[in-house]
Design a protein around this motif. Structure first.
Motif, PDB file in Angstrom:
ATOM      1  N   GLY A 238       0.812  -1.219   0.000  1.00 21.85           N
ATOM      2  CA  GLY A 238       0.000   0.000   0.000  1.00 21.85           C
ATOM      3  C   GLY A 238       0.841   1.262   0.000  1.00 21.85           C
ATOM      4  N   LYS A 239       1.907   1.259   0.767  1.00 19.84           N
ATOM      5  CA  LYS A 239       2.811   2.424   0.802  1.00 19.84           C
ATOM      6  C   LYS A 239       3.433   2.655  -0.578  1.00 19.84           C
ATOM      7  N   HIS A 240       3.866   1.569  -1.203  1.00 22.41           N
ATOM      8  CA  HIS A 240       4.459   1.693  -2.544  1.00 22.41           C
ATOM      9  C   HIS A 240       3.433   2.173  -3.564  1.00 22.41           C
ATOM     10  N   ILE A 241       2.201   1.672  -3.469  1.00 23.41           N
ATOM     11  CA  ILE A 241       1.150   2.111  -4.392  1.00 23.41           C
ATOM     12  C   ILE A 241       0.909   3.603  -4.202  1.00 23.41           C
ATOM     13  N   GLY A 242       0.906   4.071  -2.963  1.00 23.14           N
ATOM     14  CA  GLY A 242       0.757   5.509  -2.697  1.00 23.14           C
ATOM     15  C   GLY A 242       1.858   6.319  -3.360  1.00 23.14           C
ATOM     16  N   GLN A 243       3.082   5.829  -3.289  1.00 22.27           N
ATOM     17  CA  GLN A 243       4.207   6.516  -3.919  1.00 22.27           C
ATOM     18  C   GLN A 243       4.066   6.497  -5.443  1.00 22.27           C
ATOM     19  N   ILE A 244       3.605   5.376  -5.977  1.00 20.95           N
ATOM     20  CA  ILE A 244       3.407   5.259  -7.423  1.00 20.95           C
ATOM     21  C   ILE A 244       2.353   6.252  -7.890  1.00 20.95           C
ATOM     22  N   MET A 245       1.251   6.337  -7.167  1.00 20.86           N
ATOM     23  CA  MET A 245       0.187   7.267  -7.559  1.00 20.86           C
ATOM     24  C   MET A 245       0.645   8.715  -7.432  1.00 20.86           C
ATOM     25  N   SER A 246       1.448   8.996  -6.447  1.00 18.87           N
ATOM     26  CA  SER A 246       2.014  10.337  -6.314  1.00 18.87           C
ATOM     27  C   SER A 246       2.911  10.648  -7.511  1.00 18.87           C
ATOM     28  N   ALA A 247       3.697   9.663  -7.933  1.00 20.31           N
ATOM     29  CA  ALA A 247       4.581   9.851  -9.092  1.00 20.31           C
ATOM     30  C   ALA A 247       3.768  10.100 -10.359  1.00 20.31           C
ATOM     31  N   VAL A 248       2.688   9.348 -10.547  1.00 22.58           N
ATOM     32  CA  VAL A 248       1.850   9.547 -11.729  1.00 22.58           C
ATOM     33  C   VAL A 248       1.198  10.925 -11.673  1.00 22.58           C
ATOM     34  N   GLY A 249       0.720  11.323 -10.498  1.00 26.07           N
ATOM     35  CA  GLY A 249       0.139  12.660 -10.351  1.00 26.07           C
ATOM     36  C   GLY A 249       1.137  13.744 -10.692  1.00 26.07           C
ATOM     37  N   GLY A 250       2.372  13.563 -10.271  1.00 27.93           N
ATOM     38  CA  GLY A 250       3.417  14.531 -10.603  1.00 27.93           C
ATOM     39  C   GLY A 250       3.674  14.599 -12.094  1.00 27.93           C
ATOM     40  N   ARG A 251       3.684  13.465 -12.744  1.00 25.30           N
ATOM     41  CA  ARG A 251       3.890  13.444 -14.194  1.00 25.30           C
ATOM     42  C   ARG A 251       2.726  14.094 -14.919  1.00 25.30           C
ATOM     43  N   LEU A 252       1.525  13.810 -14.454  1.00 27.02           N
ATOM     44  CA  LEU A 252       0.348  14.449 -15.062  1.00 27.02           C
ATOM     45  C   LEU A 252       0.473  15.970 -14.995  1.00 27.02           C
ATOM     46  N   GLY A 253       0.789  16.479 -13.832  1.00 28.12           N
ATOM     47  CA  GLY A 253       0.925  17.930 -13.667  1.00 28.12           C
ATOM     48  C   GLY A 253       2.046  18.492 -14.518  1.00 28.12           C
ATOM     49  N   ALA A 254       3.178  17.804 -14.523  1.00 32.93           N
ATOM     50  CA  ALA A 254       4.324  18.287 -15.298  1.00 32.93           C
ATOM     51  C   ALA A 254       4.018  18.294 -16.786  1.00 32.93           C
ATOM     52  N   LEU A 255       3.424  17.218 -17.292  1.00 30.85           N
ATOM     53  CA  LEU A 255       3.133  17.144 -18.721  1.00 30.85           C
ATOM     54  C   LEU A 255       1.993  18.083 -19.112  1.00 30.85           C
ATOM     55  N   ARG A 256       1.028  18.253 -18.237  1.00 29.39           N
ATOM     56  CA  ARG A 256      -0.099  19.160 -18.518  1.00 29.39           C
ATOM     57  C   ARG A 256       0.423  20.573 -18.792  1.00 29.39           C
ATOM     58  N   THR A 257       1.396  21.008 -18.046  1.00 30.42           N
ATOM     59  CA  THR A 257       1.891  22.382 -18.199  1.00 30.42           C
ATOM     60  C   THR A 257       3.044  22.497 -19.189  1.00 30.42           C
ATOM     61  N   ALA A 258       3.686  21.383 -19.545  1.00 31.64           N
ATOM     62  CA  ALA A 258       4.918  21.485 -20.329  1.00 31.64           C
ATOM     63  C   ALA A 258       4.806  21.101 -21.799  1.00 31.64           C
ATOM     64  N   MET A 259       3.712  20.510 -22.230  1.00 30.46           N
ATOM     65  CA  MET A 259       3.660  19.986 -23.594  1.00 30.46           C
ATOM     66  C   MET A 259       3.809  21.056 -24.668  1.00 30.46           C
ATOM     67  N   ASP A 260       3.498  22.297 -24.373  1.00 30.04           N
ATOM     68  CA  ASP A 260       3.608  23.356 -25.377  1.00 30.04           C
ATOM     69  C   ASP A 260       4.916  24.137 -25.303  1.00 30.04           C
ATOM     70  N   ASP A 261       5.779  23.796 -24.381  1.00 23.38           N
ATOM     71  CA  ASP A 261       7.034  24.531 -24.176  1.00 23.38           C
ATOM     72  C   ASP A 261       8.175  23.517 -24.138  1.00 23.38           C
ATOM     73  N   HIS A 262       8.988  23.464 -25.202  1.00 21.69           N
ATOM     74  CA  HIS A 262      10.031  22.446 -25.299  1.00 21.69           C
ATOM     75  C   HIS A 262      11.019  22.504 -24.146  1.00 21.69           C
ATOM     76  N   ASN A 263      11.369  23.680 -23.683  1.00 21.27           N
ATOM     77  CA  ASN A 263      12.304  23.756 -22.556  1.00 21.27           C
ATOM     78  C   ASN A 263      11.689  23.164 -21.299  1.00 21.27           C
ATOM     79  N   ALA A 264      10.447  23.526 -21.020  1.00 20.33           N
ATOM     80  CA  ALA A 264       9.761  22.977 -19.853  1.00 20.33           C
ATOM     81  C   ALA A 264       9.549  21.470 -20.021  1.00 20.33           C
ATOM     82  N   LEU A 265       9.249  21.039 -21.242  1.00 14.61           N
ATOM     83  CA  LEU A 265       9.055  19.619 -21.495  1.00 14.61           C
ATOM     84  C   LEU A 265      10.360  18.858 -21.286  1.00 14.61           C
ATOM     85  N   ASP A 266      11.454  19.399 -21.791  1.00 17.26           N
ATOM     86  CA  ASP A 266      12.748  18.747 -21.579  1.00 17.26           C
ATOM     87  C   ASP A 266      13.057  18.622 -20.088  1.00 17.26           C
TER      88      ASP A 266
END
Length: 174
Positions: free
Chosen positions: A99-127
Motif C-alpha cells: 500500500g505504501k508503494h502504491i501511494g508513492q506510485i500514484m504520487s509519481a503519476v500525479g506529478g507526471r500528469l501535472g508536469a506534462l499538462r503544463t509542459a507539452m507546449d514549451d520544449h524547454n519545460a518539457l525537456d
C-alpha cells in the motif's frame, strides 16, 4: 443476500475490465524499443515504470478533455494500480508495505500528469519534465533527450487525432 454478493459478486462484469485493452496499448507503446535504444531510457524496472507512467499520463490528459470520460479515467487508473500491485508482489514486496508503494506510485503519476499538462507546449519545460520524470534528474545525451521529447509529442499528436470514445474501447490506432 449481501454476503452472497460479496462472496460471489453481483453477476455484473467489473466495469474497469473494458479499459484493459487501452491499458495494454499503453504498456505496449511504453515498451517500444526506441525509447530504450535511441532515447536511452534505462531498460530497468524504474525506466519501464517511468515510460508507462508517461504514456499513461498522456492518455489521461487526452481523456481529461472530455468530461464524459471522467469515470473511464478513474477506472484506467485502477487498472494501472492493479498492474503495479501485481508487479510489486512479483518482485517480492510483501502485503505489509504494498500500500505504501502504491501511494508513492500514484504520487509519481500525479506529478507526471501535472508536469506534462503544463509542459507539452514549451520544449524547454518539457525537456526539464522529461529529465526529472523519465531520466530521474540525470540528463541523457542531447540526441536521446530530443528523441524522447519528439516521441512523446508524437504520442500526444496521435492521441489528439483519436476520439476519446474509440480510445477507451482500446480500438484506436496510435
Amino acid at each position: 443476500m449481501t454476503l452472497f454478493k460479496k462472496l460471489f459478486g453481483n453477476g455484473q462484469a467489473d466495469p474497469k475490465l473494458k479499459l484493459i485493452p487501452l491499458y495494454n496499448q499503453i504498456v505496449a507503446k511504453a515498451r517500444e524499443p526506441h525509447w530504450y535504444v535511441e532515447g536511452q531510457v534505462p531498460d530497468s524496472l524504474d525506466g519501464r515504470f517511468d515510460m508507462v507512467a508517461a504514456i499513461l499520463s498522456l492518455v489521461l490528459l487526452r481523456l481529461e478533455e472530455s468530461k464524459a470520460h471522467a469515470l473511464d479515467m478513474a477506472r484506467l487508473t485502477e487498472v494501472f494500480v492493479d498492474d503495479m500491485d501485481g508487479q510489486l508482489r512479483e518482485v517480492g514486496i510483501g502485503d505489509m508495505i504494498v500500500g505504501k508503494h502504491i501511494g508513492q506510485i500514484m504520487s509519481a503519476v500525479g506529478g507526471r500528469l501535472g508536469a506534462l499538462r503544463t509542459a507539452m507546449d514549451d520544449h524547454n519545460a518539457l525537456d526539464d519534465a522529461i529529465v526529472r520524470n523519465i531520466y530521474r534528474s540525470t540528463a541523457p545525451a542531447p540526441e536521446a533527450l530530443s528523441h524522447t521529447r519528439e516521441g512523446l509529442l508524437n504520442v500526444e499528436r496521435a492521441l489528439a487525432s483519436q476520439l476519446p470514445d474509440i480510445l477507451v474501447e482500446g480500438d484506436a490506432k496510435w
